[in-house]
Design a protein around this motif. Structure first.
Motif, mmCIF file in Angstrom:
data_model
loop_
_atom_site.group_PDB
_atom_site.id
_atom_site.type_symbol
_atom_site.label_atom_id
_atom_site.label_comp_id
_atom_site.label_asym_id
_atom_site.label_seq_id
_atom_site.Cartn_x
_atom_site.Cartn_y
_atom_site.Cartn_z
ATOM 1 N N MET A 30 -28.716 -59.290 -26.080
ATOM 2 C CA MET A 30 -28.234 -58.030 -26.638
ATOM 3 C C MET A 30 -27.479 -57.224 -25.587
ATOM 4 O O MET A 30 -26.464 -56.577 -25.879
ATOM 5 N N PHE A 31 -27.969 -57.270 -24.362
ATOM 6 C CA PHE A 31 -27.305 -56.550 -23.271
ATOM 7 C C PHE A 31 -25.907 -57.108 -23.018
ATOM 8 O O PHE A 31 -24.947 -56.363 -22.809
ATOM 9 N N TRP A 71 -29.925 -53.417 -34.091
ATOM 10 C CA TRP A 71 -31.331 -53.632 -34.425
ATOM 11 C C TRP A 71 -31.543 -54.709 -35.488
ATOM 12 O O TRP A 71 -32.454 -55.532 -35.357
ATOM 13 N N PRO A 72 -30.723 -54.766 -36.557
ATOM 14 C CA PRO A 72 -30.920 -55.847 -37.533
ATOM 15 C C PRO A 72 -30.807 -57.232 -36.903
ATOM 16 O O PRO A 72 -31.635 -58.113 -37.167
ATOM 17 N N SER A 73 -29.793 -57.431 -36.058
ATOM 18 C CA SER A 73 -29.619 -58.731 -35.399
ATOM 19 C C SER A 73 -30.749 -59.005 -34.410
ATOM 20 O O SER A 73 -31.237 -60.132 -34.306
ATOM 21 N N TYR A 74 -31.163 -57.961 -33.712
ATOM 22 C CA TYR A 74 -32.200 -58.121 -32.691
ATOM 23 C C TYR A 74 -33.553 -58.472 -33.313
ATOM 24 O O TYR A 74 -34.253 -59.382 -32.848
ATOM 25 N N LEU A 75 -33.922 -57.761 -34.386
ATOM 26 C CA LEU A 75 -35.187 -58.052 -35.060
ATOM 27 C C LEU A 75 -35.162 -59.448 -35.691
ATOM 28 O O LEU A 75 -36.172 -60.156 -35.698
ATOM 29 N N PHE A 95 -39.865 -52.603 -27.319
ATOM 30 C CA PHE A 95 -39.692 -51.768 -26.131
ATOM 31 C C PHE A 95 -38.358 -52.075 -25.445
ATOM 32 O O PHE A 95 -37.626 -51.154 -25.041
ATOM 33 N N ILE A 96 -38.026 -53.363 -25.336
ATOM 34 C CA ILE A 96 -36.755 -53.756 -24.721
ATOM 35 C C ILE A 96 -35.583 -53.240 -25.549
ATOM 36 O O ILE A 96 -34.587 -52.740 -25.011
ATOM 37 N N GLY A 97 -35.708 -53.344 -26.878
ATOM 38 C CA GLY A 97 -34.648 -52.850 -27.755
ATOM 39 C C GLY A 97 -34.424 -51.359 -27.614
ATOM 40 O O GLY A 97 -33.288 -50.876 -27.610
ATOM 41 N N LEU A 98 -35.523 -50.600 -27.486
ATOM 42 C CA LEU A 98 -35.412 -49.146 -27.295
ATOM 43 C C LEU A 98 -34.778 -48.831 -25.944
ATOM 44 O O LEU A 98 -33.973 -47.882 -25.832
ATOM 45 N N LEU A 130 -30.497 -48.205 -35.941
ATOM 46 C CA LEU A 130 -31.941 -48.119 -36.109
ATOM 47 C C LEU A 130 -32.263 -47.106 -37.199
ATOM 48 O O LEU A 130 -31.888 -45.943 -37.113
ATOM 49 N N SER A 131 -32.922 -47.570 -38.237
ATOM 50 C CA SER A 131 -33.351 -46.696 -39.330
ATOM 51 C C SER A 131 -34.729 -47.121 -39.788
ATOM 52 O O SER A 131 -35.184 -48.231 -39.469
ATOM 53 N N HIS A 132 -35.386 -46.269 -40.529
ATOM 54 C CA HIS A 132 -36.741 -46.586 -41.014
ATOM 55 C C HIS A 132 -36.720 -47.824 -41.905
ATOM 56 O O HIS A 132 -37.599 -48.689 -41.815
ATOM 57 N N GLU A 133 -35.702 -47.925 -42.745
ATOM 58 C CA GLU A 133 -35.619 -49.060 -43.665
ATOM 59 C C GLU A 133 -35.399 -50.370 -42.911
ATOM 60 O O GLU A 133 -36.071 -51.369 -43.185
#
Length: 261
Positions: free
Chosen positions: A39-40, A66-70, A140-143, A150-153
């Motif tokens: 991601m970096f 975030w979608p790709s990372y998760l 934690f790494i993503g944050l 990044l969204s709740h959904e």
């Protein structure tokens, strides 16, 4: 009930005092670190350009979001979990034969089914905790990277996929226990794990992954199509595989003469 709790406590104590699980956890830590590094690289176009082959491999993860990372974390658990969870299960069951303590367990004043059930529960719990550790470290790494979108959904959906993938992959480790007991050691179950891992890639590439248990978690994670795009028949196949693994291991302990070896 007291016998079962005692057996559960004893198996938990073996895990807590073992260095093997901590080594496995340290090795599994590499996975979210690599995902974060991808991601970096994707967040830095110049770095991706200069990285050459590494940058090209990072492109497989998709975009830096975030979608790709998760989704990448789910894919890591679906593939790496087959190996890691299988190794943990192999160790929990196989160590009794390697350390020649199986006969000592049989001398205990309670049913063999209690021993097997306690071992399976501890194996499942250990594997689940390993998965939680990987997910928490990954988040934690993503944050820290400050990934967008990044969204709740998105976060809730990503965690749901991660949970399902974890459960499916853990269920597939139960046949490993049977091979550990049948062979009386570690080599056969580890060979079985590697074989299923290789076959899962080949069969999925051939288009029959929905019907091969060890390919299904990766497909559900979105490694080849949209996340969650499998039918109920695939879930039933994994459930049947997990149940067969448990019952065959239980049968081995109940009806097969145990030898010190």
């Amino acid at each position: 009930m007291n016998y079962f709790l005692n057996a559960l406590y004893a198996e938990g104590l073996k895990i807590r005092k073992s260095k093997v699980v901590w080594i496995i956890m340290a090795a599994f830590t590499i996975a979210p670190l690599m995902a974060g590094f991808f991601m970096f690289v994707l967040k830095s176009p110049e770095l991706a350009k200069n990285a050459g082959l590494l940058g090209a491999k990072a492109q497989i993860a998709g975009e830096a979001s975030w979608p790709s990372y998760l989704s990448l974390l789910a894919q890591i658990i679906s593939v790496g979990g087959i190996l890691i969870f299988g190794f943990v299960t192999s160790w929990i069951f196989g160590r009794e034969y390697a350390d020649k303590t199986a006969k000592d367990l049989l001398a205990l004043p309670y049913s063999r089914s209690i021993i097997v059930t306690a071992k399976f529960l501890i194996a499942m719990l250990t594997n689940f905790l390993l998965s939680i550790y990987i997910v928490c470290l990954g988040i934690f790494i993503g944050l820290m990277l400050g990934l967008p979108q990044l969204s709740h959904e998105i976060f809730t959906q990503g965690l749901y996929v991660l949970l399902v993938v974890t459960i499916l992959t853990i269920l597939l480790s139960s046949p490993v226990a049977f091979f550990a007991c049948y062979s009386g050691g570690y080599l056969a179950p580890l060979g079985f794990v590697i074989l299923t891992l290789v076959l899962s890639q080949i069969i999925a590439a051939a288009g029959f992954g929905d019907f091969f248990p060890w390919s299904i978690p990766a497909i559900y994670s979105g490694i080849a199509r949209e996340a969650g795009a499998i039918g109920w028949n695939s879930f039933l196949i994994i459930l049947a595989t997990g149940l067969i693994g448990f019952l065959s291991t239980l049968y081995w302990w109940l009806f097969t003469d145990q030898h010190e070896g």
